[in-house]
Scaffold this motif. Structure first.
Motif, short mmCIF file in Angstrom:
data_model
loop_
_atom_site.label_atom_id
_atom_site.label_comp_id
_atom_site.label_asym_id
_atom_site.label_seq_id
_atom_site.Cartn_x
_atom_site.Cartn_y
_atom_site.Cartn_z
N PHE A 25 0.83 -1.21 0.00
CA PHE A 25 0.00 0.00 0.00
C PHE A 25 0.87 1.25 0.00
N ASP A 26 1.89 1.26 0.84
CA ASP A 26 2.77 2.43 0.91
C ASP A 26 3.48 2.66 -0.42
N ALA A 27 3.93 1.57 -1.07
CA ALA A 27 4.61 1.70 -2.36
C ALA A 27 3.64 2.23 -3.40
N HIS A 28 2.39 1.73 -3.37
CA HIS A 28 1.39 2.20 -4.33
C HIS A 28 1.12 3.69 -4.13
N GLU A 29 0.96 4.11 -2.90
CA GLU A 29 0.70 5.52 -2.62
C GLU A 29 1.86 6.40 -3.08
N ALA A 30 3.08 5.95 -2.85
CA ALA A 30 4.25 6.78 -3.15
C ALA A 30 4.63 6.75 -4.62
N LEU A 31 4.49 5.60 -5.30
CA LEU A 31 5.10 5.44 -6.62
C LEU A 31 4.11 5.35 -7.77
N TRP A 32 2.82 5.06 -7.48
CA TRP A 32 1.87 4.98 -8.58
C TRP A 32 1.82 6.25 -9.42
N ARG A 34 4.06 8.19 -10.30
CA ARG A 34 5.23 8.27 -11.18
C ARG A 34 5.32 7.08 -12.13
N PHE A 35 5.04 5.88 -11.63
CA PHE A 35 5.29 4.67 -12.39
C PHE A 35 4.02 3.98 -12.88
N GLY A 36 2.85 4.41 -12.45
CA GLY A 36 1.62 3.69 -12.75
C GLY A 36 0.89 4.18 -13.99
N LEU A 37 0.14 3.26 -14.59
CA LEU A 37 -0.67 3.57 -15.76
C LEU A 37 -1.98 2.80 -15.64
N MET A 38 -3.10 3.49 -15.48
CA MET A 38 -4.40 2.84 -15.41
C MET A 38 -4.95 2.66 -16.82
N ILE A 39 -5.36 1.44 -17.13
CA ILE A 39 -5.94 1.13 -18.44
C ILE A 39 -7.45 1.30 -18.33
N THR A 40 -7.99 2.21 -19.10
CA THR A 40 -9.41 2.52 -19.04
C THR A 40 -10.15 1.85 -20.17
N ASP A 41 -11.28 1.20 -19.85
CA ASP A 41 -12.07 0.54 -20.88
C ASP A 41 -12.42 1.51 -22.01
N GLY A 42 -12.16 1.07 -23.23
CA GLY A 42 -12.54 1.87 -24.40
C GLY A 42 -11.52 2.91 -24.81
N ASP A 43 -10.47 3.11 -24.02
CA ASP A 43 -9.46 4.11 -24.37
C ASP A 43 -8.53 3.55 -25.44
N ARG A 44 -8.56 4.12 -26.62
CA ARG A 44 -7.66 3.70 -27.71
C ARG A 44 -6.69 4.81 -28.09
N LEU A 96 5.41 -5.04 -7.21
CA LEU A 96 6.36 -4.58 -8.22
C LEU A 96 6.73 -3.12 -7.98
N LEU A 97 5.77 -2.31 -7.58
CA LEU A 97 6.10 -0.92 -7.25
C LEU A 97 7.06 -0.87 -6.07
N ALA A 98 6.83 -1.72 -5.06
CA ALA A 98 7.74 -1.76 -3.91
C ALA A 98 9.14 -2.17 -4.33
N LEU A 99 9.24 -3.18 -5.18
CA LEU A 99 10.55 -3.63 -5.66
C LEU A 99 11.25 -2.54 -6.47
N VAL A 110 4.22 0.31 -14.51
CA VAL A 110 3.26 -0.70 -14.07
C VAL A 110 1.87 -0.29 -14.51
N ALA A 111 1.25 -1.12 -15.36
CA ALA A 111 -0.10 -0.84 -15.87
C ALA A 111 -1.10 -1.77 -15.19
N HIS A 112 -2.27 -1.24 -14.91
CA HIS A 112 -3.33 -2.00 -14.24
C HIS A 112 -4.53 -2.10 -15.17
N GLY A 113 -4.87 -3.34 -15.57
CA GLY A 113 -6.05 -3.51 -16.41
C GLY A 113 -5.84 -4.53 -17.52
#
Length: 224
Positions: A25-32, A34-44, A96-99, A110-113
């Motif tokens: 949770f702490d890694a997600h809060e701190a690094l998402w 910068r490093f995260g990418l949310m995949i949104t339904d229908g986004d092309r 993975l964000l923590a690592l 790191v992409a989610h979806g």
């Protein structure tokens, strides 16, 4: 994840949310941010990989990275390549964000979806490699249509590879390995490569398969 039918897409994964540890949770809060990418339904909308990583470098797409240990290991060993991992399991994303934070890895995103929705946003020829390690085998015959390695999906993944880029699949389910090989061999724009020992780090799913007595099969193909 899939080429869609007229009604609704056939998903090749189980949507999974798990309880994140305090470390995750702490890694997600701190690094998402910068490093995260949310995949949104229908986004092309096109995904600019140079902008995503802040540099121009060969990019490896890792589909279903699990807990991310293998992805982090490869990123640490190959700092001149960038690794874009996509997963639906939230504890794995947190791990993975923590690592990445603990190892000061700047070449990981790191992409989610849904992975195939993400692939549609990547330009043809933009990837140096695609890794599909131990995807859900969907062992029941009525679920085989949900398997990721299907002709249409393989064509999409191959199209995103540069000429000479490598599609590397691994599984511990012999029947799925046979189906994978049949599908990959049938693609006229892929050429099978010799088996290479230690071509990737061992994954948690691989250890489980080995412990259960299942053989591990790696299949590597280059785009021609």
């Amino acid at each position: 994840m899939s080429e869609t039918s007229a009604a609704r897409p056939i998903r090749t994964f189980h949507p999974r949310r798990g309880r994140m540890s305090a470390r995750h949770f702490d890694a997600h809060e701190a690094l998402w941010p910068r490093f995260g990418l949310m995949i949104t339904d229908g986004d092309r909308s096109p995904l600019d990989l140079t902008e995503l990583f802040g540099r121009a470098a060969p990019v490896v797409l890792e589909i279903g990275f699990g807990m991310g240990d293998a992805t982090a290991s490869m990123a640490a060993a190959e700092p001149d390549r960038d690794f874009l991992g996509v997963e639906v399991h939230t504890p794995g994303i947190g791990n993975l964000l923590a690592l990445a934070g603990e190892q000061s890895l700047t070449n990981v995103r790191v992409a989610h979806g849904d992975a195939l929705q993400l692939v549609h946003r990547i330009a043809p020829g933009a990837l140096d490699a695609v890794h599909v390690f131990f995807p859900d085998p969907w062992p029941k015959a009525r679920h085989h249509k949900r398997r990721l390695i299907q002709p249409a999906n393989v064509a999409l993944l191959r199209d995103r590879l540069r000429p000479g880029g490598v599609l590397h699949c691994a599984t511990d389910w012999p029947h799925y390995a046979d189906a994978m090989a049949e599908t990959l061999d049938a693609d006229p724009h892929l050429r099978r490569l010799p088996a290479t020992p230690h071509a990737r780090p061992e994954t948690k799913f691989e250890r489980r398969g080995t412990a259960a007595g299942r053989p591990i099969k790696d299949l590597r193909y280059a785009r021609v």
